[in-house]
Write a protein that holds these residues in place. Structure first.
Motif: not given
Length: 105
Positions: A20-24, A70-75
């Motif tokens: 997710l950080p890479l995609l962000l 938001m997905l990173l926050l949830a994960v």
């Protein structure tokens, strides 16, 4: 002593925490360069806009960037809650093992 389902969930969460950080970063780049300007990185160097001028690029990249954040926050929240579950409810050595492994790095 975890179930197969828990082990699979843990692997998925850990992979998402890397992906997710890479995609962000990628979506942030597309969002920031939508107008064709380079991205300045802390005044050290600039990354040129290689993809720009696509129809609605800024809107689409912005929506994707927000959803990924938001997905990173949830994960991350699920990961923290799982760690607390291991420590408080299951009373196993997962957190102690993680802190020991980390101190050896």
């Amino acid at each position: 002593s975890t179930s197969r389902r828990e082990a699979l969930a843990a692997r998925l969460v850990h992979r998402l925490l890397y992906l997710l950080p890479l995609l962000l970063v990628a979506s942030g780049y597309l969002l920031s360069t939508a107008d064709g300007r380079a991205v300045d990185v802390f005044g050290w160097f600039s990354v040129p806009a290689s993809v720009h001028g696509l129809e609605r690029q800024e809107d689409i990249a912005g929506d994707i960037h927000f959803a990924l954040a938001m997905l990173l926050l949830a994960v991350s929240t699920v990961h923290a809650l799982a760690a607390l579950r291991h420590h408080v409810v299951l009373k196993d050595a997962t957190l102690r093992r993680m802190s020991t492994a980390r101190s050896k790095i």
